[in-house]
Design an enzyme around this catalytic site. Structure first.
Site, mmCIF file in Angstrom:
data_model
loop_
_atom_site.group_PDB
_atom_site.id
_atom_site.type_symbol
_atom_site.label_atom_id
_atom_site.label_comp_id
_atom_site.label_asym_id
_atom_site.label_seq_id
_atom_site.Cartn_x
_atom_site.Cartn_y
_atom_site.Cartn_z
ATOM 1 N N ASP A 131 0.767 -1.235 0.000
ATOM 2 C CA ASP A 131 0.000 0.000 0.000
ATOM 3 C C ASP A 131 0.805 1.296 0.000
ATOM 4 N N CYS A 186 -15.495 -7.241 -17.711
ATOM 5 C CA CYS A 186 -16.543 -6.275 -17.350
ATOM 6 C C CYS A 186 -17.642 -6.262 -18.419
ATOM 7 N N CYS A 189 -21.248 -4.228 -18.706
ATOM 8 C CA CYS A 189 -21.729 -3.831 -17.364
ATOM 9 C C CYS A 189 -21.240 -2.422 -17.018
ATOM 10 N N CYS A 192 -20.994 -0.278 -11.453
ATOM 11 C CA CYS A 192 -20.191 0.518 -10.509
ATOM 12 C C CYS A 192 -20.266 2.005 -10.850
ATOM 13 N N CYS A 196 -21.908 4.698 -8.139
ATOM 14 C CA CYS A 196 -20.986 5.509 -7.329
ATOM 15 C C CYS A 196 -21.701 6.780 -6.848
ATOM 16 N N CYS A 212 -13.692 10.569 -4.380
ATOM 17 C CA CYS A 212 -14.093 9.290 -3.796
ATOM 18 C C CYS A 212 -14.398 9.440 -2.295
ATOM 19 N N CYS A 240 -15.552 3.328 1.555
ATOM 20 C CA CYS A 240 -16.804 3.096 0.817
ATOM 21 C C CYS A 240 -16.630 1.815 0.023
ATOM 22 N N CYS A 243 -18.882 0.559 -5.056
ATOM 23 C CA CYS A 243 -18.532 0.068 -6.402
ATOM 24 C C CYS A 243 -18.076 -1.380 -6.385
ATOM 25 N N CYS A 247 -20.758 -5.010 -7.748
ATOM 26 C CA CYS A 247 -20.076 -5.713 -8.846
ATOM 27 C C CYS A 247 -20.501 -7.186 -8.892
HETATM 28 C C1 B12 Z 1 -4.130 6.401 -3.683
HETATM 29 C C2 B12 Z 1 -4.993 5.188 -3.393
HETATM 30 C C3 B12 Z 1 -6.347 5.387 -3.184
HETATM 31 C C4 B12 Z 1 -7.022 6.753 -3.389
HETATM 32 C C5 B12 Z 1 -7.167 7.028 -4.885
HETATM 33 C C6 B12 Z 1 -7.790 5.890 -5.685
HETATM 34 C C7 B12 Z 1 -7.201 5.736 -7.071
HETATM 35 N N1 B12 Z 1 -8.009 5.796 -8.071
HETATM 36 O O1 B12 Z 1 -6.019 5.611 -7.250
HETATM 37 C C8 B12 Z 1 -8.349 6.561 -2.608
HETATM 38 C C9 B12 Z 1 -8.188 7.054 -1.181
HETATM 39 C C10 B12 Z 1 -9.564 7.273 -3.198
HETATM 40 C C11 B12 Z 1 -8.482 5.048 -2.614
HETATM 41 C C12 B12 Z 1 -9.674 4.384 -2.471
HETATM 42 C C13 B12 Z 1 -9.798 3.009 -2.438
HETATM 43 N N2 B12 Z 1 -8.780 2.122 -2.347
HETATM 44 CO CO1 B12 Z 1 -6.908 2.592 -2.607
HETATM 45 N N3 B12 Z 1 -5.089 2.858 -2.962
HETATM 46 C C14 B12 Z 1 -4.408 3.905 -3.327
HETATM 47 C C15 B12 Z 1 -2.935 3.526 -3.562
HETATM 48 C C16 B12 Z 1 -2.141 3.955 -2.333
HETATM 49 C C17 B12 Z 1 -2.317 4.097 -4.827
HETATM 50 C C18 B12 Z 1 -3.151 3.900 -6.101
HETATM 51 C C19 B12 Z 1 -2.573 4.625 -7.284
HETATM 52 O O2 B12 Z 1 -1.424 4.442 -7.626
HETATM 53 N N4 B12 Z 1 -3.391 5.491 -7.904
HETATM 54 C C20 B12 Z 1 -3.015 6.216 -9.110
HETATM 55 C C21 B12 Z 1 -3.837 5.675 -10.251
HETATM 56 C C22 B12 Z 1 -3.475 6.406 -11.521
HETATM 57 O O3 B12 Z 1 -3.470 4.334 -10.363
HETATM 58 P P1 B12 Z 1 -4.475 3.071 -10.321
HETATM 59 O O4 B12 Z 1 -5.843 3.506 -9.907
HETATM 60 O O5 B12 Z 1 -3.844 1.975 -9.541
HETATM 61 O O6 B12 Z 1 -4.534 2.752 -11.860
HETATM 62 C C23 B12 Z 1 -3.400 2.227 -12.506
HETATM 63 C C24 B12 Z 1 -3.719 0.844 -13.045
HETATM 64 O O7 B12 Z 1 -4.967 0.410 -12.630
HETATM 65 C C25 B12 Z 1 -3.579 0.993 -14.513
HETATM 66 N N5 B12 Z 1 -4.753 0.960 -15.348
HETATM 67 C C26 B12 Z 1 -5.801 1.764 -15.337
HETATM 68 N N6 B12 Z 1 -6.579 1.509 -16.368
HETATM 69 C C27 B12 Z 1 -6.010 0.501 -17.059
HETATM 70 C C28 B12 Z 1 -6.419 -0.151 -18.210
HETATM 71 C C29 B12 Z 1 -5.624 -1.178 -18.705
HETATM 72 C C30 B12 Z 1 -6.072 -1.849 -19.961
HETATM 73 C C31 B12 Z 1 -4.433 -1.550 -18.046
HETATM 74 C C32 B12 Z 1 -3.603 -2.659 -18.554
HETATM 75 C C33 B12 Z 1 -4.045 -0.866 -16.889
HETATM 76 C C34 B12 Z 1 -4.844 0.154 -16.413
HETATM 77 O O8 B12 Z 1 -3.027 2.266 -14.798
HETATM 78 C C35 B12 Z 1 -3.136 3.131 -13.706
HETATM 79 C C36 B12 Z 1 -1.852 3.902 -13.673
HETATM 80 O O9 B12 Z 1 -0.796 3.044 -13.687
HETATM 81 C C37 B12 Z 1 -3.046 1.959 -3.695
HETATM 82 C C38 B12 Z 1 -1.835 1.167 -3.180
HETATM 83 C C39 B12 Z 1 -0.696 1.167 -4.200
HETATM 84 N N7 B12 Z 1 0.488 1.468 -3.741
HETATM 85 O O10 B12 Z 1 -0.916 0.899 -5.367
HETATM 86 C C40 B12 Z 1 -4.318 1.639 -2.883
HETATM 87 C C41 B12 Z 1 -5.220 0.512 -3.415
HETATM 88 C C42 B12 Z 1 -5.376 0.702 -4.894
HETATM 89 N N8 B12 Z 1 -6.496 0.777 -2.773
HETATM 90 C C43 B12 Z 1 -7.170 -0.280 -2.466
HETATM 91 C C44 B12 Z 1 -8.489 -0.272 -1.925
HETATM 92 C C45 B12 Z 1 -8.980 -1.570 -1.308
HETATM 93 C C46 B12 Z 1 -9.273 0.887 -1.985
HETATM 94 C C47 B12 Z 1 -10.771 1.000 -1.665
HETATM 95 C C48 B12 Z 1 -11.609 -0.178 -2.118
HETATM 96 C C49 B12 Z 1 -10.910 1.232 -0.140
HETATM 97 C C50 B12 Z 1 -12.305 1.471 0.362
HETATM 98 N N9 B12 Z 1 -13.163 0.469 0.396
HETATM 99 O O11 B12 Z 1 -12.655 2.556 0.750
HETATM 100 C C51 B12 Z 1 -11.137 2.304 -2.437
HETATM 101 C C52 B12 Z 1 -11.553 1.987 -3.869
HETATM 102 C C53 B12 Z 1 -11.707 3.205 -4.736
HETATM 103 C C54 B12 Z 1 -11.606 2.865 -6.209
HETATM 104 N N10 B12 Z 1 -12.717 2.541 -6.840
HETATM 105 O O12 B12 Z 1 -10.500 2.877 -6.764
HETATM 106 C C55 B12 Z 1 -6.415 -1.544 -2.825
HETATM 107 C C56 B12 Z 1 -7.025 -2.149 -4.111
HETATM 108 C C57 B12 Z 1 -7.222 -3.656 -4.084
HETATM 109 C C58 B12 Z 1 -7.841 -4.138 -5.369
HETATM 110 N N11 B12 Z 1 -8.451 -5.313 -5.325
HETATM 111 O O13 B12 Z 1 -7.788 -3.505 -6.396
HETATM 112 C C59 B12 Z 1 -4.933 -0.987 -2.988
HETATM 113 C C60 B12 Z 1 -4.090 -1.718 -4.025
HETATM 114 C C61 B12 Z 1 -4.292 -1.065 -1.585
HETATM 115 C C62 B12 Z 1 -3.789 -2.467 -1.245
HETATM 116 N N12 B12 Z 1 -2.504 -2.622 -1.057
HETATM 117 O O14 B12 Z 1 -4.519 -3.428 -1.188
HETATM 118 N N13 B12 Z 1 -7.261 4.450 -2.811
HETATM 119 S S1 SF4 Z 2 -19.534 -3.514 -11.602
HETATM 120 FE FE1 SF4 Z 2 -17.742 -4.912 -11.789
HETATM 121 S S2 SF4 Z 2 -18.106 -6.030 -13.717
HETATM 122 FE FE2 SF4 Z 2 -19.448 -4.235 -13.736
HETATM 123 S S3 SF4 Z 2 -18.266 -2.670 -14.807
HETATM 124 FE FE3 SF4 Z 2 -17.886 -2.365 -12.629
HETATM 125 S S4 SF4 Z 2 -16.033 -3.526 -12.207
HETATM 126 FE FE4 SF4 Z 2 -16.794 -4.255 -14.185
HETATM 127 S S1 SF4 Z 3 -15.324 3.684 -3.305
HETATM 128 FE FE1 SF4 Z 3 -17.390 4.644 -3.349
HETATM 129 S S2 SF4 Z 3 -17.047 6.809 -3.825
HETATM 130 FE FE2 SF4 Z 3 -15.133 5.709 -4.311
HETATM 131 S S3 SF4 Z 3 -15.299 5.202 -6.480
HETATM 132 FE FE3 SF4 Z 3 -16.136 3.437 -5.387
HETATM 133 S S4 SF4 Z 3 -18.352 3.864 -5.204
HETATM 134 FE FE4 SF4 Z 3 -17.354 5.772 -5.791
#
Ligand code: B12
Ligand code: SF4
Ligand code: SF4
Length: 324
Positions: A131, A186, A189, A192, A196, A212, A240, A243, A247
């Site tokens: 993380d 996905c 669908c 999510c 949201c 978020c 939260c 989403c 799913c």
């Molecule tokens: C900052 C962060 C947050 C922030 C910002 C969220 C975000 N969009 O990044 C906040 C506080 C909002 C947050 C919320 C949550 N988080 Co968070 N968060 C992080 C953290 C620390 C960094 C994520 C990051 O780098 N973000 C920057 C964006 C640009 O990156 P990204 O979303 O990961 O997207 C990358 C890839 O997905 C990829 N990608 C995107 N689209 C596509 C498409 C294709 C085709 C491909 C190949 C790749 C690709 O490219 C992006 C850039 O590289 C990670 C831990 C870590 N070190 O990775 C945990 C992490 C992502 N979080 C996690 C969790 C559990 C959550 C929550 C569910 C918690 C909750 N229940 O409240 C929510 C979910 C929100 C959501 N829908 O994303 C888990 C995810 C587990 C999983 N199964 O995915 C992580 C990995 C923590 C962990 N170690 O377990 N989080």
């Molecule tokens: S609810 Fe799940 S299966 Fe549907 S679009 Fe979102 S991530 Fe994909």
């Molecule tokens: S965690 Fe809640 S507020 Fe954040 S993206 Fe998912 S549904 Fe939206």
């Protein structure tokens, strides 16, 4: 000295013996596409006040810069889906925060993991992360063949959905690499996106972190949650899950076996009154080892006040006669 195949099977066996649910391996290399996506995300301000996301850009997109000599990124998933749910009238807590703080639980496992690898493979330089380090964990999970990135931004597995923590071990040992997860299940669908509450999920799997509920209730350190968010939190006090709850792939979630992640009694049983009457001293004692401590007592109180402002305005609205 074993073969690459033997080392890979030691890695996977060690992961499962420590209770991780899935383990995949990818070659440690620069993430060009992700660098572009991350840059776009940051330049659009989607990190909000999470300044740590702006730091160490170069390390975040290149594991060899983070761990010199790195050859492999081992990704490990740990299921946190709980077997029980909260008290019906309680302000809501995200499922990942029901038990003990996962950072502590997983760091301990990663330390043991490296010890096993050193014992069975030999001298290894490796570092475990969960993380908080500059590692794009979801990307590595997808590249290691563990699942796809859903429209809600989460890593989804076909077997058990998305309620998993992700951890990585970056090491200087050569391994047999898994194929990246090529498919995306996905389809058409959009549950999510539609569900949201704050419209934080944008097209192309982009989640605007600054919108978020998880960001507002956990990461936002200013005392005030913006007023335009009033009425949108659907009782979420910490994190939260909307989403993920909507799913369809999460119908396949199974309760975690991890003892350390079993729900804290108070998380399950506290009512709204219990939360509102909780003292700072009791909070610090009860949630000493819980993820809730990240918000601190003051953050939890702020979130409760924000939720109750919505409830009282609804109560006033419901008293206004509708036949006037
Ligand atoms: C900052 C962060 C947050 C922030 C910002 C969220 C975000 N969009 O990044 C906040 C506080 C909002 C947050 C919320 C949550 N988080 Co968070 N968060 C992080 C953290 C620390 C960094 C994520 C990051 O780098 N973000 C920057 C964006 C640009 O990156 P990204 O979303 O990961 O997207 C990358 C890839 O997905 C990829 N990608 C995107 N689209 C596509 C498409 C294709 C085709 C491909 C190949 C790749 C690709 O490219 C992006 C850039 O590289 C990670 C831990 C870590 N070190 O990775 C945990 C992490 C992502 N979080 C996690 C969790 C559990 C959550 C929550 C569910 C918690 C909750 N229940 O409240 C929510 C979910 C929100 C959501 N829908 O994303 C888990 C995810 C587990 C999983 N199964 O995915 C992580 C990995 C923590 C962990 N170690 O377990 N989080
Ligand atoms: S609810 Fe799940 S299966 Fe549907 S679009 Fe979102 S991530 Fe994909
Ligand atoms: S965690 Fe809640 S507020 Fe954040 S993206 Fe998912 S549904 Fe939206």
């Amino acid at each position: 000295m074993g073969t690459i195949q033997e080392h890979t099977s030691i890695v996977k066996q060690a992961a499962f013996s420590l209770g991780f649910d899935f383990c995949g391996v990818a070659r440690a290399q620069m993430l060009d596409d992700d660098a572009r996506r991350l840059e776009q995300w940051l330049s659009s301000g989607m990190q909000g006040s999470m300044q740590y996301m702006e730091n160490h850009f170069d390390l975040r997109i290149d594991p060899q810069k983070l761990v010199p000599g790195a050859k492999s990124v081992i990704t490990l998933l740990l299921n946190y889906f709980p077997s029980q749910t909260q008290h019906a009238d309680a302000p809501r807590i995200s499922k990942y925060a029901y038990g003990r703080d996962y950072h502590e639980v997983i760091k301990h496992k990663l330390k043991n993991f490296l010890e096993i690898l050193r014992e069975k493979i030999g001298k290894i330089h490796g570092r475990g992360f969960v993380d908080s380090a500059p590692v794009l964990e979801r990307t590595w999970a997808q590249r290691s063949g563990l699942g796809w990135i859903g429209k809600n931004g989460n890593l989804l597995t076909k077997q058990n959905g998305s309620f998993f923590f992700i951890a990585t071990m970056i090491a200087d040992v050569e391994l047999q690499y898994d194929d990246p997860f090529a498919k995306d299940y996905c389809g058409s669908c959009s549950r999510c996106i539609d569900a949201c509450p704050t419209s934080a999920i944008l097209p192309n799997k982009i989640v605007d972190g600054s919108k978020c509920i998880s960001y507002f209730t956990i990461e936002l350190k200013d005392m005030l949650i913006p007023s335009e968010m009033k009425g949108k939190f659907n009782d979420w006090m910490f994190g939260c899950d909307v989403c993920q709850d909507v799913c369809p792939w999460n119908r396949f979630s199974k309760a975690t076996n991890e003892i350390e992640l079993q729900p804290i009694h108070e998380v399950l049983n506290f009512s709204l009154d219990d939360w509102e009457n909780l003292s700072e001293e009791s909070f610090n004692k009860l949630f000493k080892n819980s993820p809730l401590k990240r918000s601190k007592y003051s953050g939890i109180k702020r979130n409760l006040k924000f939720l109750s402002a919505r409830q009282s305005s609804q109560a006033v609205a419901s008293k206004v006669p509708t036949d006037l």
